[in-house]
Scaffold this motif. Structure first.
Motif, mmCIF file in Angstrom:
data_model
loop_
_atom_site.group_PDB
_atom_site.id
_atom_site.type_symbol
_atom_site.label_atom_id
_atom_site.label_comp_id
_atom_site.label_asym_id
_atom_site.label_seq_id
_atom_site.Cartn_x
_atom_site.Cartn_y
_atom_site.Cartn_z
ATOM 1 N N GLU A 1 0.832 -1.202 0.000
ATOM 2 C CA GLU A 1 0.000 0.000 0.000
ATOM 3 C C GLU A 1 0.860 1.243 0.000
ATOM 4 O O GLU A 1 1.862 1.340 0.712
ATOM 5 C CB GLU A 1 -0.922 -0.004 1.218
ATOM 6 C CG GLU A 1 -1.939 1.128 1.190
ATOM 7 C CD GLU A 1 -2.945 1.049 2.321
ATOM 8 O OE1 GLU A 1 -4.011 0.460 2.105
ATOM 9 O OE2 GLU A 1 -2.645 1.556 3.410
ATOM 10 N N SER B 1 0.351 5.799 -1.098
ATOM 11 C CA SER B 1 -0.676 6.842 -1.202
ATOM 12 C C SER B 1 -0.289 7.879 -2.242
ATOM 13 O O SER B 1 0.891 8.050 -2.574
ATOM 14 C CB SER B 1 -0.895 7.530 0.152
ATOM 15 O OG SER B 1 0.244 8.280 0.529
ATOM 16 N N LEU C 1 -6.553 7.274 -11.523
ATOM 17 C CA LEU C 1 -6.975 6.514 -10.353
ATOM 18 C C LEU C 1 -8.266 5.773 -10.683
ATOM 19 O O LEU C 1 -9.162 6.351 -11.329
ATOM 20 C CB LEU C 1 -7.208 7.429 -9.142
ATOM 21 C CG LEU C 1 -5.990 7.837 -8.298
ATOM 22 C CD1 LEU C 1 -4.989 8.640 -9.116
ATOM 23 C CD2 LEU C 1 -6.434 8.640 -7.087
ATOM 24 N N LEU D 1 -14.382 5.490 -5.770
ATOM 25 C CA LEU D 1 -14.113 6.914 -5.527
ATOM 26 C C LEU D 1 -15.439 7.661 -5.572
ATOM 27 O O LEU D 1 -15.709 8.438 -6.480
ATOM 28 C CB LEU D 1 -13.145 7.450 -6.585
ATOM 29 C CG LEU D 1 -11.701 6.944 -6.460
ATOM 30 C CD1 LEU D 1 -11.024 6.909 -7.812
ATOM 31 C CD2 LEU D 1 -10.932 7.821 -5.487
ATOM 32 N N ALA E 1 -5.432 9.422 -1.564
ATOM 33 C CA ALA E 1 -5.918 8.065 -1.784
ATOM 34 C C ALA E 1 -4.832 7.059 -1.434
ATOM 35 O O ALA E 1 -3.645 7.298 -1.666
ATOM 36 C CB ALA E 1 -6.352 7.887 -3.235
ATOM 37 N N TRP E 2 -5.262 5.928 -0.862
ATOM 38 C CA TRP E 2 -4.343 4.840 -0.514
ATOM 39 C C TRP E 2 -4.694 3.624 -1.365
ATOM 40 O O TRP E 2 -5.867 3.325 -1.584
ATOM 41 C CB TRP E 2 -4.471 4.489 0.961
ATOM 42 C CG TRP E 2 -3.929 5.546 1.867
ATOM 43 C CD1 TRP E 2 -2.693 5.601 2.429
ATOM 44 C CD2 TRP E 2 -4.631 6.712 2.333
ATOM 45 N NE1 TRP E 2 -2.565 6.732 3.215
ATOM 46 C CE2 TRP E 2 -3.742 7.430 3.180
ATOM 47 C CE3 TRP E 2 -5.913 7.227 2.114
ATOM 48 C CZ2 TRP E 2 -4.101 8.618 3.803
ATOM 49 C CZ3 TRP E 2 -6.266 8.416 2.729
ATOM 50 C CH2 TRP E 2 -5.364 9.095 3.563
ATOM 51 N N GLY E 3 -3.665 2.939 -1.841
ATOM 52 C CA GLY E 3 -3.898 1.766 -2.662
ATOM 53 C C GLY E 3 -2.613 1.219 -3.230
ATOM 54 O O GLY E 3 -1.563 1.237 -2.569
ATOM 55 N N ARG F 1 -4.808 1.754 -8.254
ATOM 56 C CA ARG F 1 -6.010 1.067 -7.765
ATOM 57 C C ARG F 1 -6.290 1.525 -6.340
ATOM 58 O O ARG F 1 -5.539 1.244 -5.428
ATOM 59 C CB ARG F 1 -5.804 -0.435 -7.805
ATOM 60 C CG ARG F 1 -6.908 -1.277 -7.185
ATOM 61 C CD ARG F 1 -8.170 -1.323 -7.996
ATOM 62 N NE ARG F 1 -7.951 -1.847 -9.343
ATOM 63 C CZ ARG F 1 -8.930 -2.009 -10.232
ATOM 64 N NH1 ARG F 1 -10.191 -1.685 -9.902
ATOM 65 N NH2 ARG F 1 -8.670 -2.469 -11.444
ATOM 66 N N VAL F 2 -7.410 2.251 -6.153
ATOM 67 C CA VAL F 2 -7.721 2.868 -4.868
ATOM 68 C C VAL F 2 -8.402 1.875 -3.939
ATOM 69 O O VAL F 2 -9.381 1.226 -4.310
ATOM 70 C CB VAL F 2 -8.619 4.109 -5.061
ATOM 71 C CG1 VAL F 2 -9.026 4.694 -3.708
ATOM 72 C CG2 VAL F 2 -7.891 5.150 -5.894
ATOM 73 N N LYS F 3 -7.875 1.784 -2.728
ATOM 74 C CA LYS F 3 -8.497 0.965 -1.699
ATOM 75 C C LYS F 3 -9.382 1.827 -0.791
ATOM 76 O O LYS F 3 -10.460 1.427 -0.377
ATOM 77 C CB LYS F 3 -7.420 0.264 -0.878
ATOM 78 C CG LYS F 3 -7.938 -0.722 0.149
ATOM 79 C CD LYS F 3 -6.783 -1.386 0.871
ATOM 80 C CE LYS F 3 -7.278 -2.369 1.929
ATOM 81 N NZ LYS F 3 -6.156 -2.965 2.695
ATOM 82 N N ARG F 4 -8.913 3.041 -0.500
ATOM 83 C CA ARG F 4 -9.681 3.993 0.298
ATOM 84 C C ARG F 4 -9.166 5.385 -0.012
ATOM 85 O O ARG F 4 -8.068 5.547 -0.556
ATOM 86 C CB ARG F 4 -9.550 3.706 1.804
ATOM 87 C CG ARG F 4 -8.137 3.697 2.313
ATOM 88 C CD ARG F 4 -8.032 3.146 3.732
ATOM 89 N NE ARG F 4 -6.656 3.005 4.161
ATOM 90 C CZ ARG F 4 -5.964 3.950 4.811
ATOM 91 N NH1 ARG F 4 -6.553 5.103 5.129
ATOM 92 N NH2 ARG F 4 -4.714 3.746 5.151
ATOM 93 N N PHE F 5 -9.958 6.393 0.282
ATOM 94 C CA PHE F 5 -9.495 7.760 0.028
ATOM 95 C C PHE F 5 -10.113 8.712 1.039
ATOM 96 O O PHE F 5 -11.096 8.392 1.714
ATOM 97 C CB PHE F 5 -9.842 8.191 -1.402
ATOM 98 C CG PHE F 5 -11.274 8.627 -1.588
ATOM 99 C CD1 PHE F 5 -11.614 9.973 -1.584
ATOM 100 C CD2 PHE F 5 -12.287 7.696 -1.758
ATOM 101 C CE1 PHE F 5 -12.927 10.373 -1.751
ATOM 102 C CE2 PHE F 5 -13.605 8.084 -1.919
ATOM 103 C CZ PHE F 5 -13.927 9.433 -1.923
#
Length: 742
Positions: A24, A26, A58, A62, A73-75, A88-92
């Protein structure tokens, strides 16, 4: 807690050293453009510009991002074979913009009433990156801008102040992965307390905010670093497993050991820890443990109350309420009495000699004739009669067949959205002398409880249904439990009427119900018409082609039925090549494709596209809109500006917000389970070995009895044979029969 449990909670597979690791990282920047965003917020493609003016693509969940918005964004970076390098976004997390251009786009987006693109340019030209700070602390300085009057200043100052609290809450919630639609719901529910409540116990959202279930709450909890063995999580997990088994498997209760095993698996904890969660659910009032049986039984609290209430009310009615009885000779004076067979006469007589009775039987045995006779006799006595059924389509059929007004049970009981309950209940009962409920096999324990609570001591109740059909979609097996308890007088009609005996649909349905294959009659080239045909086809792709061609072209041409309103495809399941989902895509392409000229408003939910004119089904109860699980309608209008869409059902027309799109589904093809209580002029049923999980006698029998004028079954004879001879139904845990016998 074990390392495996911790990994499972955090979404990391603990399956060995060879498994690729998620690395991971960001990225942070300003959204320069939104390339694509699904309506449900599940997937978006955006371009992000960082502080060094480097642009990245991204992809992922989202939700509600807009041009000019700053996000972090984290991913993980990945390389797409067609589109190249993307993140590839895991969370933002949504941030307030920090650059002049970001602030300019942010204000121009319409976030503040009174500021459009032109005024945004003037404000940012004057104050630059300090604009948002000026709005927060020194809004009077806006008067420095030429032409900026006190009236506009007050309008913007008030708007910014009202937005400030909500903005901070939305930033927090979006950082936890919630879409704008869910942020709206959370804010409407908790207002200024939203952040505090979510931080303290995000699992409250699963109970109190529509659309947010345990899994979404669990994701929020991970973002907040809530421990996997947190009591709130354990209690919510136990309640979720209990509710899921009720809704998906039809149980009103679950044995304690079974529940703990399932909860432990879901939560990735030991069963001893899961037991702590169950105790928490009991303390929270979401679960009840009934220890009266040989082994402890765990109920969702509402289902325990419903089951006990139904048993108590029916036991009281069956014991005799003092209602006057009519002698047989009084009934025999009815004009049509001599036309009834012995079982039908007994069914009518039972109604007028007992407070509650059941009439059951398959198609063509005269349930409609008996119902009509009961209504006629009651009217001759000047009785106040009500007829109702669980769904709008079933109520319409009842009204047409009985030649008397009928309505849905929900309308009979008068649902009141402000109260989130029925106006008619134990404190305000129904005033009718006689109530007839049709399609009782569809009645789950929840609706049955609401109905029986509303009966007064002066009301006779008649329950009409087919006990051999599929059980209700909701929890319980109400009709079957009543009949098996032998506490309510039941008449089973079995003699098929002569005119019904000429229908191959009815003859075939009765053969299937008796464990025999129907006559496998293929379409004849001679032109001789029947109301039932069998087409042998084992290839899935060819079967889909034939079904769609028949529904869109051949049946309308040969039999003069409308493909839009008369023909219904019923599949044993949703998924697979021959499942309802794929059949819907194919039928939509055939009957309602995008226009070749001009632009057709569309909306999407996941990978499903909806267009005006589509046939749709409501797939959950919405009491506020008075539409219910299984109601069929047509999508009339899609308003992309107001983000609303309108569906016309048989009983009413409903306007939904776009974020309520998950309540409907395309309905050119539906599952057999969803067809309960409905009747269609034409029914097409695919039956293949690939449906083996669902192949049961009552499923096929239910599908066949949905056809009024034409039934076409297509598939493999072996699959049909498996279904006809399979009577091993998945058990439904219910204690209603036992409670009635106490």
């Amino acid at each position: 807690m074990s390392r495996q449990s911790e990994l499972a909670f955090n979404g990391v597979a603990a399956s060995g050293p060879d498994r690729p690791q998620w690395v991971e990282t960001s990225v942070k920047g300003t959204v320069s453009s939104v390339v694509f965003a699904s309506e449900d917020g599940a997937y978006a493609v955006i371009r992000l510009e960082d502080a060094q003016h480097r642009e990245s693509v991204l992809v992922g969940a989202l939700a509600a991002v807009a041009e000019g918005q700053d996000i972090e964004a984290w991913g993980q970076w990945e390389r797409h074979k067609e589109y190249g390098r993307q993140f590839r976004v895991k969370r933002f997390e949504a941030l307030l913009p920090t650059t002049e251009e970001g602030v300019r786009r942010y204000l121009a987006s319409g976030i503040i009433p009174g500021i459009g693109p032109k005024l945004a340019d003037r404000v940012v030209d004057r104050f630059g990156v300090e604009t948002l700070s000026i709005l927060d602390h020194y809004s009077a300085r806006l008067l420095e801008i030429p032409g900026f009057g006190k009236g506009r200043l007050k309008q913007i100052k008030d708007a910014w102040s009202s937005q400030s609290e909500r903005r901070e809450i939305y930033i927090f919630l979006q950082g936890l992965g919630l879409s704008a639609a869910y942020c709206d719901r959370v804010y409407r529910k908790y207002a200024s307390n939203a952040v505090e409540i979510v931080k303290e116990n995000p699992y409250r959202l699963a109970r109190e905010v529509k659309g947010i279930g345990f899994r979404m709450a669990d994701t929020i909890a991970r973002h907040l670093n809530i421990a996997p063995d947190n009591p709130f999580r354990l209690g919510a997990g136990a309640a979720y497993v209990l509710a899921t088994m009720a809704d998906q498997q039809g149980h009103t209760y679950v044995p304690r050991d079974v529940l703990l095993a399932e909860a432990a698996r879901l939560l990735a904890v030991g069963e001893d820890v899961a037991a702590t969660g169950l105790q928490r659910a009991v303390e929270d009032g979401t679960a009840v443990i009934d220890s009266a049986a040989e082994e402890p039984l765990v109920y969702p609290a509402d289902l325990y109350r419903d089951e006990c209430d139904v048993a108590q009310i029916i036991a009281g009615m069956s014991s005799g309420s003092g209602l006057p009885t009519l002698p047989p000779q009084a009934l025999a004076r009815s004009r049509n009495w001599a036309m009834l067979n012995e079982a039908q006469q007994a069914a009518v007589l039972n109604v007028f000699q007992h407070p509650i009775s059941i009439i059951t039987g398959g198609p063509g045995v005269g349930k409609t004739t008996v119902t009509r006779e009961i209504v006629a006799i009651a009217h001759s006595l000047n009785w106040n009669v009500a007829l109702a059924a669980p769904t709008g389509r079933a109520a319409k059929r009842l009204s047409e067949s009985s030649q008397a007004p009928a309505q849905t049970i929900h309308r009979l009981l008068k649902w009141e959205p402000e109260l989130s309950g029925f106006a008619l209940n134990g404190d305000n009962p129904l005033k009718h002398h006689l109530v007839i409920i049709d399609e009782v096999s569809m009645l789950d324990i929840r609706l049955a409880a609401s109905l029986f609570r509303a009966f007064s001591a002066e009301t006779r109740v008649v329950l009409v249904g087919d006990r051999d059909q599929l059980p209700s979609v909701g929890p319980g097996s109400f009709l079957r439990d009543l009949i098996e308890s032998k506490c309510v007088l039941a008449t089973h009609l079995s003699e098929v009427y002569r005119q019904a005996g000429g229908s191959q649909i009815i003859v075939s349905a009765h053969r299937v119900n008796a464990g025999q294959l129907p006559e496998m009659r293929p379409p004849q080239s001679s032109g001789e018409l029947s109301d039932f045909y069998w087409i042998e086809q084992e290839n899935q792709e060819k079967l889909v082609d034939i079904v769609c061609r028949m529904a869109a072209e051949r049946i309308p041409k040969r039999f003069n039925f409308s493909p839009q309103t008369d023909i219904q495809i019923l599949s044993p399941m949703n998924r697979g090549v021959c499942g309802a989902d794929n059949l819907n895509r194919r039928m939509q392409a055939a009957l309602n494709p995008p226009r070749t000229e001009g632009w057709t408003p569309e909306m999407t939910c996941g990978d499903v596209v909806y267009r005006a004119g589509d046939r749709v089904m409501q797939i959950s109860n919405n009491y506020d809109y008075q539409v219910f699980n299984g109601d069929l309608g047509r999508l009339l209008q899609i308003d992309t500006k107001q983000k609303k869409f309108t569906v016309r059902y048989e009983s009413n027309t409903v306007t939904y917000a776009f974020d309520e799109i998950d309540q409907i589904r395309l309905a050119y093809a539906i599952t057999i389970h969803k067809s309960q209580g409905s009747e269609f002029p034409v029914v097409i049923v695919p039956v293949l070995n690939q449906h083996y999980i669902m192949l049961q006698r009552n499923l096929i029998y239910t599908a066949m009895t949905r056809a009024a004028q034409l039934l076409i079954m297509i598939g493999a004879k072996k699959a049909l044979s498996i279904a006809v001879h399979n009577v091993n139904q998945a058990p439904r845990h219910s204690q209603l029969a036992e409670r009635l016998q106490m």
